[in-house]
Write a protein that holds these residues in place. Structure first.
Motif, short mmCIF file in Angstrom:
data_model
loop_
_atom_site.label_atom_id
_atom_site.label_comp_id
_atom_site.label_asym_id
_atom_site.label_seq_id
_atom_site.Cartn_x
_atom_site.Cartn_y
_atom_site.Cartn_z
N TYR A 25 0.83 -1.20 0.00
CA TYR A 25 0.00 0.00 0.00
C TYR A 25 0.86 1.26 0.00
CZ TYR A 25 -3.69 -3.25 1.48
OH TYR A 25 -4.58 -4.29 1.56
N SER A 26 0.33 2.32 -0.60
CA SER A 26 1.07 3.57 -0.71
C SER A 26 0.45 4.70 0.12
CB SER A 26 1.16 4.02 -2.18
OG SER A 26 -0.15 4.19 -2.72
N ASN A 27 -0.62 4.40 0.87
CA ASN A 27 -1.23 5.45 1.67
C ASN A 27 -1.75 4.89 3.00
OD1 ASN A 27 -4.33 4.91 1.45
ND2 ASN A 27 -3.57 4.71 -0.64
N CYS A 28 -1.91 5.79 3.95
CA CYS A 28 -2.29 5.41 5.32
C CYS A 28 -3.74 4.92 5.40
CB CYS A 28 -2.10 6.60 6.26
SG CYS A 28 -0.37 7.16 6.34
N PHE A 65 3.85 -3.74 6.29
CA PHE A 65 3.61 -2.65 5.34
C PHE A 65 4.93 -1.96 5.03
CE2 PHE A 65 -0.29 -2.88 7.99
CZ PHE A 65 -1.22 -3.19 7.01
N ASP A 66 4.97 -1.26 3.91
CA ASP A 66 6.16 -0.52 3.54
C ASP A 66 6.58 0.44 4.64
OD1 ASP A 66 7.24 2.20 2.12
OD2 ASP A 66 7.98 0.41 1.10
N ALA A 67 7.86 0.40 5.00
CA ALA A 67 8.36 1.20 6.12
C ALA A 67 8.21 2.69 5.88
CB ALA A 67 9.83 0.86 6.38
N ASP A 68 8.45 3.15 4.65
CA ASP A 68 8.35 4.58 4.35
C ASP A 68 6.91 5.07 4.49
OD1 ASP A 68 11.05 4.74 3.85
OD2 ASP A 68 10.83 4.40 1.69
N VAL A 69 5.96 4.25 4.06
CA VAL A 69 4.55 4.64 4.19
C VAL A 69 4.14 4.64 5.66
CG1 VAL A 69 2.17 4.11 3.51
CG2 VAL A 69 4.05 3.72 1.90
N ARG A 117 4.69 7.70 7.82
CA ARG A 117 3.80 8.85 7.64
C ARG A 117 2.44 8.65 8.31
NH1 ARG A 117 5.21 7.97 2.06
NH2 ARG A 117 3.02 7.53 1.60
N CYS A 118 2.20 7.46 8.86
CA CYS A 118 0.88 7.13 9.39
C CYS A 118 0.87 7.25 10.91
CB CYS A 118 0.48 5.72 8.95
SG CYS A 118 0.52 5.47 7.16
N ALA A 145 0.81 -8.80 -0.93
CA ALA A 145 1.56 -7.88 -1.80
C ALA A 145 0.64 -7.04 -2.67
CB ALA A 145 2.57 -8.65 -2.66
N SER A 146 -0.59 -6.85 -2.23
CA SER A 146 -1.56 -6.08 -3.01
C SER A 146 -1.21 -4.59 -2.99
CB SER A 146 -2.96 -6.27 -2.43
OG SER A 146 -3.23 -7.64 -2.23
N PRO A 147 -1.41 -3.88 -4.11
CA PRO A 147 -1.04 -2.46 -4.18
C PRO A 147 -2.06 -1.51 -3.58
CG PRO A 147 -1.90 -3.18 -6.29
CD PRO A 147 -1.84 -4.40 -5.42
N SER A 148 -3.30 -1.98 -3.39
CA SER A 148 -4.35 -1.11 -2.85
C SER A 148 -5.41 -1.96 -2.15
CB SER A 148 -4.99 -0.28 -3.96
OG SER A 148 -5.57 -1.12 -4.94
N ILE A 149 -6.20 -1.31 -1.29
CA ILE A 149 -7.17 -2.03 -0.48
C ILE A 149 -8.26 -2.67 -1.34
CG2 ILE A 149 -8.66 -0.04 -0.04
CD1 ILE A 149 -7.68 -2.79 2.50
N ASP A 150 -8.61 -2.06 -2.46
CA ASP A 150 -9.67 -2.61 -3.30
C ASP A 150 -9.22 -3.84 -4.08
OD1 ASP A 150 -8.04 -0.73 -4.72
OD2 ASP A 150 -9.44 -0.84 -6.40
N LYS A 151 -7.92 -4.10 -4.07
CA LYS A 151 -7.38 -5.28 -4.74
C LYS A 151 -6.72 -6.23 -3.75
CE LYS A 151 -6.38 -2.65 -8.96
NZ LYS A 151 -5.32 -2.19 -9.88
N THR A 152 -7.04 -6.06 -2.48
CA THR A 152 -6.27 -6.75 -1.44
C THR A 152 -6.49 -8.25 -1.40
OG1 THR A 152 -5.58 -6.53 0.86
CG2 THR A 152 -7.95 -6.63 0.45
N LEU A 153 -5.48 -8.92 -0.89
CA LEU A 153 -5.57 -10.34 -0.55
C LEU A 153 -5.37 -10.43 0.95
CD1 LEU A 153 -3.43 -12.06 -3.36
CD2 LEU A 153 -5.91 -12.13 -3.10
#
Length: 216
Positions: free
Chosen positions: A9-12, A29-33, A36-37, A171-179
């Motif tokens: 994911y790329s957002n909080c 989750f990605d450490a950089d993201v 910011r959360c 490894a899903s890129p967004s919540i609407d595509k999540t596994l």
């Protein structure tokens, strides 16, 4: 404790929603993201949130991936057979990432190399890349996905036989595509893995990797 050790994911907002709906006790989750959360610290106490860093590497940049292990749990994604073989020989606490794109580098032969390591080795399978390709136009139409899942199953079976850790993640890129963790379990069941084998992949190996990383 069931784990879903990496979501891309790329957002909080996606992270916060995932925490509410996934039944996993360990989530990465990605450490950089994550940095910011600010509200993530309020997550339920029964949940362990792991900062992750996934780095694509060739033979000359492996050190870049390993340098991230102090503050985040590293996943090194080899771009070639040569870089995969080098990862098999290197000590340290990290996972070797397997996706649809680098499947020729992380194959059964790679598992054999990893099994000879004096330190525990882990293959992190990014399932989203395999599942999404079924309905995606990003891959060549000549790609035989049934054959690729069969090959993936063989790699996993070989790893389990040789006690190379296997950690399937969304490894899903967004919540609407999540596994979610339960989706991963269903996929593994459909691939023919037993309850014991699925427990190894969803609980035992992820917990072992996280524990070793926390001891660094």
């Amino acid at each position: 404790m069931i784990a879903n050790l990496y979501l891309a994911y790329s957002n909080c907002a996606d992270i916060a929603k995932h925490i509410d709906i996934d039944g996993a006790a360990i989530i990465g989750f990605d450490a950089d993201v994550l940095s910011r959360c600010t509200t993530i610290a309020e997550a339920k106490k029964s949940l362990a949130i792991i900062p992750r860093k996934i780095v694509a590497v060739d033979s000359s940049s492996i050190g870049l991936c390993l340098s991230t292990t102090k503050n985040s749990l590293a996943g090194c994604m080899p771009k070639s057979v040569d870089s995969a073989r080098r990862l098999a020989k290197i000590g340290g606490v990290f996972s070797t990432v397997l996706t649809l794109d680098n499947r020729k580098a992380v194959d059964e032969s790679q598992v054999n190399f990893m099994s000879h390591s004096p330190t525990p080795k882990y293959i992190e399978v990014h399932l989203y890349h395999f599942v999404s390709a079924i309905a995606s136009k990003h891959y060549d139409n000549s790609l035989d996905l049934e054959k690729e899942f069969y090959r993936l199953g063989n790699v996993i079976e070989r790893a389990l036989k040789l006690d190379v850790g296997v950690i399937p993640v969304g490894a899903s890129p967004s919540i609407d595509k999540t596994l979610l963790a339960k989706h991963i379990d269903v996929i593994l069941f459909a691939m023919g893995f037993s309850k014991r084998e699925r427990r190894l992949m969803l609980e035992v190996y992820p917990a072992d990797l996280v524990t070793r990383w926390l001891r660094l």
